[in-house]
Design a protein around this motif. Sequence first.
Motif, mmCIF file in Angstrom:
data_model
loop_
_atom_site.group_PDB
_atom_site.id
_atom_site.type_symbol
_atom_site.label_atom_id
_atom_site.label_comp_id
_atom_site.label_asym_id
_atom_site.label_seq_id
_atom_site.Cartn_x
_atom_site.Cartn_y
_atom_site.Cartn_z
ATOM 1 N N LEU A 23 31.164 34.289 36.148
ATOM 2 C CA LEU A 23 32.375 34.249 35.409
ATOM 3 C C LEU A 23 32.984 35.837 35.415
ATOM 4 C CD1 LEU A 23 30.941 32.237 32.210
ATOM 5 C CD2 LEU A 23 32.623 31.571 33.860
ATOM 6 N N VAL A 24 32.138 36.980 35.321
ATOM 7 C CA VAL A 24 32.959 38.110 35.308
ATOM 8 C C VAL A 24 33.714 38.253 36.716
ATOM 9 C CG1 VAL A 24 32.428 40.520 35.499
ATOM 10 C CG2 VAL A 24 31.520 39.127 33.774
ATOM 11 N N LEU A 25 33.139 37.966 37.820
ATOM 12 C CA LEU A 25 33.671 37.922 39.127
ATOM 13 C C LEU A 25 34.928 37.261 39.230
ATOM 14 C CD1 LEU A 25 30.544 38.082 41.431
ATOM 15 C CD2 LEU A 25 32.158 39.949 40.803
ATOM 16 N N VAL A 26 34.992 36.022 38.671
ATOM 17 C CA VAL A 26 36.110 35.088 38.804
ATOM 18 C C VAL A 26 37.472 35.788 37.807
ATOM 19 C CG1 VAL A 26 37.029 32.895 37.758
ATOM 20 C CG2 VAL A 26 34.867 32.889 38.978
ATOM 21 N N VAL A 27 36.899 36.402 36.534
ATOM 22 C CA VAL A 27 37.812 36.850 35.784
ATOM 23 C C VAL A 27 38.574 38.187 36.731
ATOM 24 C CG1 VAL A 27 38.492 38.346 33.829
ATOM 25 C CG2 VAL A 27 36.962 36.091 33.782
ATOM 26 N N VAL A 28 37.713 38.862 36.938
ATOM 27 C CA VAL A 28 38.339 40.124 38.052
ATOM 28 C C VAL A 28 39.079 39.746 39.098
ATOM 29 C CG1 VAL A 28 37.649 41.912 39.517
ATOM 30 C CG2 VAL A 28 36.375 41.657 37.351
ATOM 31 N N TYR A 29 38.685 38.609 39.817
ATOM 32 C CA TYR A 29 39.612 38.061 41.012
ATOM 33 C C TYR A 29 40.847 37.509 40.684
ATOM 34 C CZ TYR A 29 41.117 34.905 44.640
ATOM 35 O OH TYR A 29 41.825 34.326 45.680
ATOM 36 N N VAL A 30 41.053 36.935 39.249
ATOM 37 C CA VAL A 30 42.156 36.418 38.658
ATOM 38 C C VAL A 30 43.173 37.589 38.364
ATOM 39 C CG1 VAL A 30 43.303 34.991 36.961
ATOM 40 C CG2 VAL A 30 41.181 34.064 38.034
ATOM 41 N N LEU A 31 42.585 38.666 37.606
ATOM 42 C CA LEU A 31 43.260 39.587 37.406
ATOM 43 C C LEU A 31 43.846 40.204 38.542
ATOM 44 C CD1 LEU A 31 40.951 41.300 34.718
ATOM 45 C CD2 LEU A 31 43.341 40.136 34.278
ATOM 46 N N PHE A 36 47.748 41.264 37.695
ATOM 47 C CA PHE A 36 48.353 42.374 38.027
ATOM 48 C C PHE A 36 49.396 42.624 38.740
ATOM 49 C CE2 PHE A 36 43.675 44.408 37.292
ATOM 50 C CZ PHE A 36 44.134 44.279 35.762
ATOM 51 N N PRO A 37 49.727 41.993 39.783
ATOM 52 C CA PRO A 37 50.915 41.583 40.686
ATOM 53 C C PRO A 37 52.094 41.055 40.008
ATOM 54 C CG PRO A 37 49.120 40.912 41.903
ATOM 55 C CD PRO A 37 48.582 41.029 40.593
ATOM 56 N N TRP A 38 51.532 40.195 38.944
ATOM 57 C CA TRP A 38 52.858 39.625 38.228
ATOM 58 C C TRP A 38 53.371 40.785 37.201
ATOM 59 C CZ3 TRP A 38 52.607 39.484 32.816
ATOM 60 C CH2 TRP A 38 53.638 39.016 32.123
#
Length: 52
Positions: A23-31, A36-38
Amino acid sequence: MYGWIWRHLPGNTWIRALISLLLVLVVVYVLFQYVFPWAEPLLPFNDVTVNN
């Protein structure tokens, strides 16, 4: 909040720890891929001015 998530994850402690890590890895990936680019054009970090 973390206690609520931990209590609602299935499995024993090792399975919960693995799911939590995923879950932490998925959250970091989405961020990094979407949030962050948005938000980058909205942040003033690249507005650098140098006065002579």
